[in-house]
Design a protein around this motif. Structure first.
Motif, PDB file in Angstrom:
ATOM      1  N   VAL A 142      15.508  93.831  66.971  1.00  0.00           N
ATOM      2  CA  VAL A 142      16.480  94.076  68.050  1.00  0.00           C
ATOM      3  C   VAL A 142      16.830  92.746  68.688  1.00  0.00           C
ATOM      4  O   VAL A 142      15.934  91.970  69.031  1.00  0.00           O
ATOM      5  CB  VAL A 142      15.895  95.026  69.116  1.00  0.00           C
ATOM      6  N   GLU A 143      18.107  92.462  68.812  1.00  0.00           N
ATOM      7  CA  GLU A 143      18.555  91.207  69.420  1.00  0.00           C
ATOM      8  C   GLU A 143      19.471  91.565  70.588  1.00  0.00           C
ATOM      9  O   GLU A 143      20.476  92.274  70.425  1.00  0.00           O
ATOM     10  CB  GLU A 143      19.324  90.395  68.376  1.00  0.00           C
ATOM     11  N   GLN A 144      19.080  91.074  71.779  1.00  0.00           N
ATOM     12  CA  GLN A 144      19.920  91.347  72.953  1.00  0.00           C
ATOM     13  C   GLN A 144      20.984  90.261  73.050  1.00  0.00           C
ATOM     14  O   GLN A 144      20.747  89.103  72.746  1.00  0.00           O
ATOM     15  CB  GLN A 144      19.078  91.357  74.225  1.00  0.00           C
ATOM     16  N   THR A 145      22.170  90.626  73.473  1.00  0.00           N
ATOM     17  CA  THR A 145      23.253  89.652  73.619  1.00  0.00           C
ATOM     18  C   THR A 145      24.117  89.985  74.848  1.00  0.00           C
ATOM     19  O   THR A 145      24.190  91.142  75.274  1.00  0.00           O
ATOM     20  CB  THR A 145      24.128  89.608  72.357  1.00  0.00           C
ATOM     21  N   ASP A 146      24.720  88.932  75.374  1.00  0.00           N
ATOM     22  CA  ASP A 146      25.571  89.126  76.569  1.00  0.00           C
ATOM     23  C   ASP A 146      26.998  89.478  76.191  1.00  0.00           C
ATOM     24  O   ASP A 146      27.717  90.095  76.966  1.00  0.00           O
ATOM     25  CB  ASP A 146      25.589  87.847  77.420  1.00  0.00           C
ATOM     26  N   ALA A 147      27.416  89.031  75.030  1.00  0.00           N
ATOM     27  CA  ALA A 147      28.800  89.295  74.631  1.00  0.00           C
ATOM     28  C   ALA A 147      28.805  89.818  73.210  1.00  0.00           C
ATOM     29  O   ALA A 147      28.609  89.080  72.252  1.00  0.00           O
ATOM     30  CB  ALA A 147      29.646  88.017  74.722  1.00  0.00           C
ATOM     31  N   LEU A 148      28.989  91.118  73.092  1.00  0.00           N
ATOM     32  CA  LEU A 148      28.986  91.753  71.793  1.00  0.00           C
ATOM     33  C   LEU A 148      30.380  92.333  71.558  1.00  0.00           C
ATOM     34  O   LEU A 148      30.962  92.979  72.434  1.00  0.00           O
ATOM     35  CB  LEU A 148      27.933  92.867  71.781  1.00  0.00           C
ATOM     36  N   ASP A 149      30.927  92.076  70.370  1.00  0.00           N
ATOM     37  CA  ASP A 149      32.248  92.619  70.050  1.00  0.00           C
ATOM     38  C   ASP A 149      32.083  93.774  69.089  1.00  0.00           C
ATOM     39  O   ASP A 149      31.485  93.627  68.023  1.00  0.00           O
ATOM     40  CB  ASP A 149      33.129  91.541  69.417  1.00  0.00           C
ATOM     41  N   VAL A 150      32.611  94.901  69.493  1.00  0.00           N
ATOM     42  CA  VAL A 150      32.628  96.059  68.601  1.00  0.00           C
ATOM     43  C   VAL A 150      34.052  96.164  68.079  1.00  0.00           C
ATOM     44  O   VAL A 150      34.972  96.516  68.825  1.00  0.00           O
ATOM     45  CB  VAL A 150      32.217  97.345  69.350  1.00  0.00           C
ATOM     46  N   THR A 151      34.269  95.789  66.832  1.00  0.00           N
ATOM     47  CA  THR A 151      35.636  95.664  66.332  1.00  0.00           C
ATOM     48  C   THR A 151      36.050  96.793  65.402  1.00  0.00           C
ATOM     49  O   THR A 151      37.235  97.001  65.166  1.00  0.00           O
ATOM     50  CB  THR A 151      35.799  94.330  65.584  1.00  0.00           C
ATOM     51  N   ALA A 152      35.074  97.508  64.864  1.00  0.00           N
ATOM     52  CA  ALA A 152      35.445  98.605  63.962  1.00  0.00           C
ATOM     53  C   ALA A 152      36.159  99.689  64.761  1.00  0.00           C
ATOM     54  O   ALA A 152      35.818  99.959  65.912  1.00  0.00           O
ATOM     55  CB  ALA A 152      34.194  99.169  63.307  1.00  0.00           C
ATOM     56  N   LEU A 153      37.187 100.282  64.133  1.00  0.00           N
ATOM     57  CA  LEU A 153      37.962 101.303  64.836  1.00  0.00           C
ATOM     58  C   LEU A 153      37.790 102.638  64.149  1.00  0.00           C
ATOM     59  O   LEU A 153      37.662 102.715  62.919  1.00  0.00           O
ATOM     60  CB  LEU A 153      39.454 100.935  64.835  1.00  0.00           C
ATOM     61  N   ALA A 154      37.798 103.673  64.967  1.00  0.00           N
ATOM     62  CA  ALA A 154      37.743 105.022  64.402  1.00  0.00           C
ATOM     63  C   ALA A 154      39.172 105.487  64.144  1.00  0.00           C
ATOM     64  O   ALA A 154      40.110 105.017  64.763  1.00  0.00           O
ATOM     65  CB  ALA A 154      37.051 105.972  65.377  1.00  0.00           C
ATOM     66  N   GLU A 155      39.292 106.403  63.216  1.00  0.00           N
ATOM     67  CA  GLU A 155      40.614 106.949  62.906  1.00  0.00           C
ATOM     68  C   GLU A 155      41.108 107.783  64.085  1.00  0.00           C
ATOM     69  O   GLU A 155      40.343 108.567  64.663  1.00  0.00           O
ATOM     70  CB  GLU A 155      40.497 107.824  61.651  1.00  0.00           C
TER      71      GLU A 155
END
Lengths: 110, 240
Positions: B216-229
């Motif tokens: 598990v890696e904690q981060t301050d800026a995570l980008d969730v780029t995958a899109l759902a249909e």
């Protein structure tokens, strides 16, 4: 010749001196001018007919002006000044036209 | 009319002067004077100074009426202006609220990328033992810990309609194959999400029992780029 000179002198004096018309007289001046014009054209016609008379002209001129002004004054007092001055202008206009027609027949024989 | 008495214009202009003619000249002079005067007055002063009282009153009345009409028009137009301004403000507020709601819903529906603090969970699964149930449990734990946007392997966005299945021994998410190692990006409170993964009997223990490992890696800026249909409900309608 002299009357024509008098007319020219009067026009020139009116243009050069630029006097003001007293306010109470202002509604009557145009009517008086038209009435005097009627008298002048009547006189010209009489002259060409050979029946012109100085005395008749002077009296008709003065009485025309006075009566026209009087009618308009009366109209003003009765509250129909505008309509009455229109009526006077119409009558005098008709007279001027018939006089000018007679003069035209004398001058151009047509 | 006797012929000899007729005269011509020419003789009128050339006849000799007489006292009567002088008088006529004076009268004509007066006429010319008055005519010139009247023409000048008319030109210079306009129609008002010589107008009659009745005419002036009529003029004043008509001006008053026009004025009243204009004022009435001004009032009406100002009322319209106020109404328009009010409705513009109201519709602008509504538009702002609708936009805010739309962006919230878009994140929930997974139709826009999301960014924020969170955790990156890497599941090494050399024996391909992690099943759909394990993965679903992991997602449920993350949701329980307040994850707001989740994607797996940068390709599958996890939303309300997402389903997990196994086909020919391979994990599929929404019908698309996902192969190990699995990387779960979850936006939410990083500390809470870490705890949700590491508590005794949780995802970490479960995967280790299956022969894999979890980091598990904690981060301050995570980008969730995958899109759902984007899906439009075919059967469900809003109930009145």
């Amino acid at each position: 010749m002299i009357p024509v000179l008098g007319l020219v002198a009067g026009v020139v004096a009116g243009l050069l001196l630029q006097p003001t018309v007293p306010v109470p007289l202002q509604p009557y001046l145009p009517i008086a001018v038209v009435a005097a014009l009627d008298a002048v054209f009547g006189a010209l016609r009489a002259y060409l007919d050979g029946i012109f008379d100085d005395k008749v002209f002077v009296i008709s001129f003065v009485s025309n002006v006075v009566i026209a002004a009087l009618i308009v004054y009366l109209g003003d007092q009765l509250g129909v000044g505008g309509q009455l001055s229109t009526g006077v202008i119409v009558v005098l206009g008709i007279r001027i036209f018939s006089n000018v027609a007679a003069i035209r027949r004398h001058v151009f024989h047509a | 009319m006797p012929e000899p008495r007729r005269r011509s214009l020419r003789s009128a202009l050339t006849s000799r002067p007489a006292w009567g003619q002088a008088l006529v000249a004076v009268l004509l002079g007066a006429l010319g004077f008055a005519a010139a005067l009247q023409v000048r007055v008319n030109d210079a002063e306009g129609v008002y100074p010589g107008a009659r009282r009745g005419d002036l009153i009529e003029l004043l009345d008509s001006l008053d009426a026009a004025n009243a009409r204009a004022e009435k028009q001004i009032n009406e137009l100002e009322t319209t202006k106020r109404e328009l301004q009010t409705s513009t403000t109201a519709s602008q507020t509504a538009l702002l609220e609708a936009r805010r709601e739309a962006s919230t819903l878009a994140i929930l529906a997974g139709t826009v990328p999301a960014r924020g603090p969170g955790v990156v969970i890497r599941i090494n699964d050399p024996e391909a033992a992690v099943s759909a149930v394990t993965m679903l449990n992991a997602i449920e734990e993350l949701r329980d810990a307040g994850a707001e946007a989740i994607e797996i392997n940068n390709s599958a966005r996890v939303v309300a309609q997402t389903y997990f299945a196994v086909s020919d021994g391979t994990l599929t998410i929404d019908g698309a194959e996902v192969r190990p190692p699995y990387v779960i990006d979850a936006v939410g409170s990083a500390a809470t999400l870490s705890v949700a993964v590491g508590f005794p009997g949780g995802l970490q223990d479960e995967v280790q029992a299956l022969g894999g490992s979890v980091t598990v890696e904690q981060t301050d800026a995570l980008d969730v780029t995958a899109l759902a249909e984007e899906r439009t409900p075919e059967y469900a309608q809003p109930a009145p």
